[in-house]
Structures are given as structure tokens and as C-alpha cells.
Design a protein around this motif. Sequence first.
Motif, mmCIF file in Angstrom:
data_model
loop_
_atom_site.group_PDB
_atom_site.id
_atom_site.type_symbol
_atom_site.label_atom_id
_atom_site.label_comp_id
_atom_site.label_asym_id
_atom_site.label_seq_id
_atom_site.Cartn_x
_atom_site.Cartn_y
_atom_site.Cartn_z
ATOM 1 N N GLY A 7 22.662 2.774 12.192
ATOM 2 C CA GLY A 7 21.305 3.313 12.201
ATOM 3 C C GLY A 7 20.451 2.962 11.001
ATOM 4 N N GLN A 8 20.946 2.142 10.101
ATOM 5 C CA GLN A 8 20.154 1.713 8.941
ATOM 6 C C GLN A 8 19.483 0.381 9.286
ATOM 7 O OE1 GLN A 8 22.850 1.684 5.624
ATOM 8 N NE2 GLN A 8 23.571 3.748 6.021
ATOM 9 N N GLN A 9 18.380 0.481 10.028
ATOM 10 C CA GLN A 9 17.741 -0.703 10.577
ATOM 11 C C GLN A 9 16.438 -1.011 9.843
ATOM 12 O OE1 GLN A 9 17.548 -0.135 14.836
ATOM 13 N NE2 GLN A 9 19.732 0.312 15.004
ATOM 14 N N ALA A 10 15.827 -2.146 10.207
ATOM 15 C CA ALA A 10 14.668 -2.648 9.466
ATOM 16 C C ALA A 10 13.502 -1.676 9.485
ATOM 17 C CB ALA A 10 14.243 -4.003 10.033
ATOM 18 N N ILE A 11 13.371 -0.882 10.540
ATOM 19 C CA ILE A 11 12.232 0.036 10.628
ATOM 20 C C ILE A 11 12.247 1.051 9.495
ATOM 21 C CG2 ILE A 11 13.447 1.666 12.118
ATOM 22 C CD1 ILE A 11 9.729 0.631 12.329
ATOM 23 N N GLY A 12 13.420 1.336 8.951
ATOM 24 C CA GLY A 12 13.515 2.299 7.852
ATOM 25 C C GLY A 12 12.887 1.801 6.572
ATOM 26 N N ASN A 13 12.674 0.488 6.443
ATOM 27 C CA ASN A 13 12.068 -0.096 5.240
ATOM 28 C C ASN A 13 10.619 -0.501 5.463
ATOM 29 O OD1 ASN A 13 14.608 0.072 3.910
ATOM 30 N ND2 ASN A 13 15.242 -1.858 4.871
ATOM 31 N N ARG A 14 10.016 -0.051 6.561
ATOM 32 C CA ARG A 14 8.645 -0.463 6.872
ATOM 33 C C ARG A 14 7.659 0.132 5.877
ATOM 34 N NH1 ARG A 14 5.121 0.556 12.374
ATOM 35 N NH2 ARG A 14 5.189 2.715 11.673
ATOM 36 N N VAL A 15 6.750 -0.717 5.415
ATOM 37 C CA VAL A 15 5.680 -0.295 4.506
ATOM 38 C C VAL A 15 4.357 -0.729 5.114
ATOM 39 C CG1 VAL A 15 4.691 -0.511 2.204
ATOM 40 C CG2 VAL A 15 7.183 -0.504 2.491
ATOM 41 N N LEU A 16 3.427 0.214 5.322
ATOM 42 C CA LEU A 16 2.121 -0.107 5.893
ATOM 43 C C LEU A 16 1.175 -0.578 4.800
ATOM 44 C CD1 LEU A 16 1.672 2.830 8.421
ATOM 45 C CD2 LEU A 16 2.614 0.554 8.804
ATOM 46 N N ARG A 17 0.217 -1.407 5.215
ATOM 47 C CA ARG A 17 -0.728 -1.960 4.242
ATOM 48 C C ARG A 17 -1.651 -0.892 3.681
ATOM 49 N NH1 ARG A 17 -3.004 -6.831 7.790
ATOM 50 N NH2 ARG A 17 -2.663 -5.209 9.375
ATOM 51 N N SER A 18 -2.002 0.082 4.487
ATOM 52 C CA SER A 18 -2.884 1.151 4.023
ATOM 53 C C SER A 18 -2.045 2.310 3.498
ATOM 54 C CB SER A 18 -3.781 1.637 5.171
ATOM 55 O OG SER A 18 -4.541 2.744 4.768
ATOM 56 N N ALA A 19 -2.301 2.672 2.271
ATOM 57 C CA ALA A 19 -1.527 3.756 1.665
ATOM 58 C C ALA A 19 -1.858 5.095 2.301
ATOM 59 C CB ALA A 19 -1.790 3.807 0.158
ATOM 60 N N GLN A 20 -3.074 5.232 2.893
ATOM 61 C CA GLN A 20 -3.467 6.504 3.492
ATOM 62 C C GLN A 20 -2.913 6.683 4.908
ATOM 63 O OE1 GLN A 20 -5.726 4.450 1.929
ATOM 64 N NE2 GLN A 20 -5.808 5.702 0.045
ATOM 65 N N ALA A 21 -2.475 5.579 5.536
ATOM 66 C CA ALA A 21 -2.012 5.665 6.920
ATOM 67 C C ALA A 21 -0.656 6.357 6.980
ATOM 68 C CB ALA A 21 -1.924 4.264 7.534
ATOM 69 N N LYS A 22 -0.447 7.088 8.040
ATOM 70 C CA LYS A 22 0.846 7.732 8.237
ATOM 71 C C LYS A 22 1.868 6.665 8.613
ATOM 72 C CE LYS A 22 -1.045 12.180 9.655
ATOM 73 N NZ LYS A 22 -0.504 12.889 8.478
ATOM 74 N N ASN A 23 3.063 6.800 8.066
ATOM 75 C CA ASN A 23 4.103 5.778 8.263
ATOM 76 C C ASN A 23 5.293 6.407 8.966
ATOM 77 O OD1 ASN A 23 5.625 3.487 8.183
ATOM 78 N ND2 ASN A 23 5.992 3.515 5.980
ATOM 79 N N ALA A 24 5.181 6.595 10.271
ATOM 80 C CA ALA A 24 6.301 7.120 11.043
ATOM 81 C C ALA A 24 7.353 6.025 11.215
ATOM 82 C CB ALA A 24 5.820 7.610 12.403
ATOM 83 N N LYS A 25 8.619 6.418 11.145
ATOM 84 C CA LYS A 25 9.727 5.466 11.275
ATOM 85 C C LYS A 25 10.683 5.981 12.352
ATOM 86 C CE LYS A 25 9.335 4.368 6.349
ATOM 87 N NZ LYS A 25 10.030 4.369 5.041
ATOM 88 N N VAL A 26 10.442 5.517 13.573
ATOM 89 C CA VAL A 26 11.254 5.949 14.710
ATOM 90 C C VAL A 26 12.327 4.892 14.964
ATOM 91 C CG1 VAL A 26 11.254 6.537 17.151
ATOM 92 C CG2 VAL A 26 9.326 7.203 15.691
ATOM 93 N N MET A 27 13.582 5.322 14.998
ATOM 94 C CA MET A 27 14.696 4.397 15.206
ATOM 95 C C MET A 27 15.466 4.817 16.459
ATOM 96 S SD MET A 27 18.154 3.745 14.951
ATOM 97 C CE MET A 27 18.673 5.213 14.090
ATOM 98 N N VAL A 28 15.448 3.955 17.475
ATOM 99 C CA VAL A 28 16.254 4.142 18.678
ATOM 100 C C VAL A 28 17.425 3.170 18.563
ATOM 101 C CG1 VAL A 28 16.316 4.090 21.193
ATOM 102 C CG2 VAL A 28 14.221 4.776 20.005
ATOM 103 N N ASN A 29 18.644 3.685 18.441
ATOM 104 C CA ASN A 29 19.788 2.849 18.078
ATOM 105 C C ASN A 29 20.389 2.156 19.306
ATOM 106 O OD1 ASN A 29 21.865 1.616 16.737
ATOM 107 N ND2 ASN A 29 22.470 3.435 15.588
ATOM 108 N N HIS A 30 19.712 1.099 19.761
ATOM 109 C CA HIS A 30 20.250 0.304 20.858
ATOM 110 C C HIS A 30 21.510 -0.450 20.435
ATOM 111 C CE1 HIS A 30 16.166 0.768 22.657
ATOM 112 N NE2 HIS A 30 16.869 0.773 23.775
ATOM 113 N N ALA A 31 21.632 -0.771 19.144
ATOM 114 C CA ALA A 31 22.821 -1.494 18.672
ATOM 115 C C ALA A 31 24.077 -0.658 18.898
ATOM 116 C CB ALA A 31 22.666 -1.841 17.196
ATOM 117 N N LYS A 32 24.022 0.593 18.561
ATOM 118 C CA LYS A 32 25.170 1.484 18.770
ATOM 119 C C LYS A 32 25.444 1.666 20.258
ATOM 120 C CE LYS A 32 26.779 6.207 17.830
ATOM 121 N NZ LYS A 32 28.136 5.785 17.447
#
Length: 489
Positions: A49-74
Motif C-alpha cells: 500500500g505504499q504507492q506513488a499516490i502517497g507522494n503526490r504534491v500539487l502545484r498549488s499550495a492552497q489546493a486540497k491534496n487528497a491521496k486515495v489509494m485503492v490497492n489493486h496490486a494486493k
Amino acid sequence: MATLAVDASLFNTEDNTLDDPGFDVINHALDELDRAKPRYDMLFNYYNGQQAIGNRVLRSAQAKNAKVMVNHAKYITDMNVGFMTGNPIKYVAAKGKSIDPILEEMDGMGIQKHDTELEKDLSVFGVGYEVLYLEQKAESTEDVENEGQPRLIQIKAECIDPRGVIMVTDDTVEHKPLFAIYAQEKHNLAGSPNGWLVVVYTKTQTITYRTRMSKHVDAASVKTVQPNYFGNVPVIEYRNNEERQGDFEQEISLIDAYNTIQSDRVVDKESFVDALLIFYGFGVDEEDAAQIKNGFINNAPSKDEGASAEWLTKTLDESQLELLSKSIEDDIHKTSFVPNMNDEKFMGNTSGEAMKYKLFGLLNLLATKSRYFVEGLRKRLDLMQSILNFGASQCDASGCDIKITPNIPANLSETVQNIVQADSHIPREITYSWLPDIDDPKEVIELMNQQNFESIKRQQSAMLQGNPDYIEGQGGGAGENDQSENEEE
């Protein structure tokens, strides 16, 4: 991949032999292992479950940065492992040969749990490694009573983390194993690094090096040597496929895209809730701003005066997002050959034959995986045979039939009906093998024959008891006795 091919003819010096490889060869192999480790770590992290979406950084600092991970690998790995090893692997000795000692030894290992762990490594990393070793067994009263001389050793098998092992083979087309190296970092009681344990498994001995700091071994490393009685390298490499790829490795880009879309949908929803309220033709002071939170505005001008207010929201096209999300998820299942079991196509009233067609892609994948898995299992049988034949046990695993039965839903009534219809057309030894959880069809045939014999015996007894001349205990009526007397004459 953690496999190194070298020229076996180079191991002909006093300090560098196949039985005791030199420091340069061992350290070169360890460097190759380090180069393969980032890929292994990435695959391990995706499964956990430690996938790339967990390291996502948005360009706008004010934007909300939700990180939803659906573990298809598992999901892909767990489904493949369940399909492959959900049913115990069956071993049937070749005609005139016996593998009973090996099967007894496997029962003591808890081999089904071990095979499940091994298949999980294959599904995640694309390769799996197991080491066979001997362990002293405590003497028991039962051993002494039954055998007089108890067996003090038993064969053990353990999975090795592929991130810490490398197999060194020759450079021929057969790639025969020369030796294997296992490296494990050590720590002190405070959790600080405390050197490395490097184990070299050759065909004749097991060499252990204990380093102080670096992974590389040298003359300063503490060296211990133990004999190897297996007659070959006791480490077995299993392959998931020819390319040594994990089951979800080619779907990683699709998994990342799916997680990104799901995360963006959550961000859009949160942005919709945090919409801006815009006023036209008038303004609000601090007191009015406080009242807005309660749902009303004091002293607001009327529409006749050209005043108005509205929410500024982002337009959401949920239908397009849902279509794109479903398309990506379908591609994940299509390219991995693992079906979505929550799909409406998989209904509870589906027949067994219809289910096989729905699982056709997965069954083809398992057929390929099984061939490579069986190749490793045969090496395991050979190693176990060489140890067991040192003692009184005599077993021969050559030609042994290894059968991996996919763990798919079975319609037992439909199977029994097919067996009945095939009777007198197909040998029962074949038709009875269609039954799930049947290891030896011959044993079923013997049980059926015994059951038929007892049924006929009961019918004859009932008929004889209806005969008025029948005397219980004499085995038959008067007519039967007369026939016996005639036969004697």
C-alpha cells in the motif's frame, strides 16, 4: 533480477573454487544484488500500500491534496496466490516407485503454508527462493519404541526474502546453479547497524561470513564452514514466468492512474463544498459576515436595486469521470488476467462450466505459472530424496506426477453427473480424478468395490432369511446345502 551468470572455468585457483568462492566473486554478486534491490523494494511497497499516490504534491499550495489509494496490486497477488495454492499440491509417485518418506517429511514441514508464502513472493517479486536445511530433532519415546534408533534430524524448508539473495549460475544455456548468497543486515540491541551476515551455499558446504560494518566480505570477516549433505546447492530459485516479472508489475502505471483519478474526484468534491459566495451590487461588513454563517444577511438590498448573490462552484462531470475510472479499472483486470469478482457477471447461480469460461484468462495464466513452479518443486524433491536415501528410507521421486489444482468454485453435483454419464465409456480411474480433493482415484475404486460387495452380501442375506428352510449361522438354505453335497460327490 538477482541472478548472476559467470564462467565456471574461472573457479580453478587456490583462493577461488566452486566449493569456496573468493572474496572478489562474492562481493561482485552482492553488488549485483544491490542493483536489483530498488525494483524489489518498489514491488514490495506497492503490495503493502505504499504507492506513488502517497507522494503526490500539487502545484498549488492552497489546493486540497487528497491521496486515495485503492490497492489493486494486493488484490491481484492475493487472488493469484489463492487460485494457485488454495488446494494442496498433489504428488503421485511413478508406477513401481515410492515417495512416501518425502511426503511424510513434507507433512512435518507444514508444506502447504510454506508453498503459499513462496507463491506470494513469486507473485510480488517475480521470483521466489527457498532454502533446505537439516535440523536436529528431539528424541521421543515413540521413536525409540518404533524404530529402536530414532532419527535425530529432520528436513526444514524456509522462504528467503528475494531482496537479500542472489543465485550465481554458469553461463551456459542451462544456467546450472553454482552457489547462492544470502545477505542479512544485523543490528544491536539499540537498533543500530551492526554489520552483515553473509551466507554462501555451495554444493558441498555452507560458508558463513560475519562482517563488522560493510556488506562486503574480506579477510577480517569471521568465517565459519559447515558441510552440506544435500549433494547440490540447497537454495532453489522459483520463477513466476520466463521474464521473472511479478503479477501486477506491468499494471503499475494503470494502478497509479486509477489512484490519481479517485484522488482528484475527492478533491473536486471538497472544492465543491468550499465554494465561494459572491455578492453583486453590495458589500458586507464584519458583522454581516458573521451572520452569513448562520444562514442569513442583515440589511441586504433587494433585486430591484440590482443586488444579487450566488455560489461560485466548479462544474463536475461525474459521468465522464466514472466512465474513465471504470475504463482504467477494466484495463487493470484485463491485462492482469485477474477478473473482478464483484462484477455482475459473476453470479451465484453460474454453473461450473460457465465459470471456467469466465476465468479462461486466469486459468491460462495459472497454467504458465504452474509449469515454472513445478520445475522448482522437482528440484525440492531431488534434494529431499538425496538426504532421505542416506538412511534406511528408499524413495525415488523421478517421474513423480505433480498436480496443481486451481482453487475455483466446483459444482459437485454436475461433476458427479458427468462421472455417471462417462461410466463404461471412460475408465473410472480417470473419471474419479475429476472429483475435488481426491489424491488417489485407485483408492476410491477400491472403496466403491468394497461398498458394492457389502451391498450384494446384504441383499443375499435378506433373500436367504426369507427362505423357510434357512437356518441362521449355516450360511444358506436347504437348496444351497444340497448343491454343496452334490459338488463334493
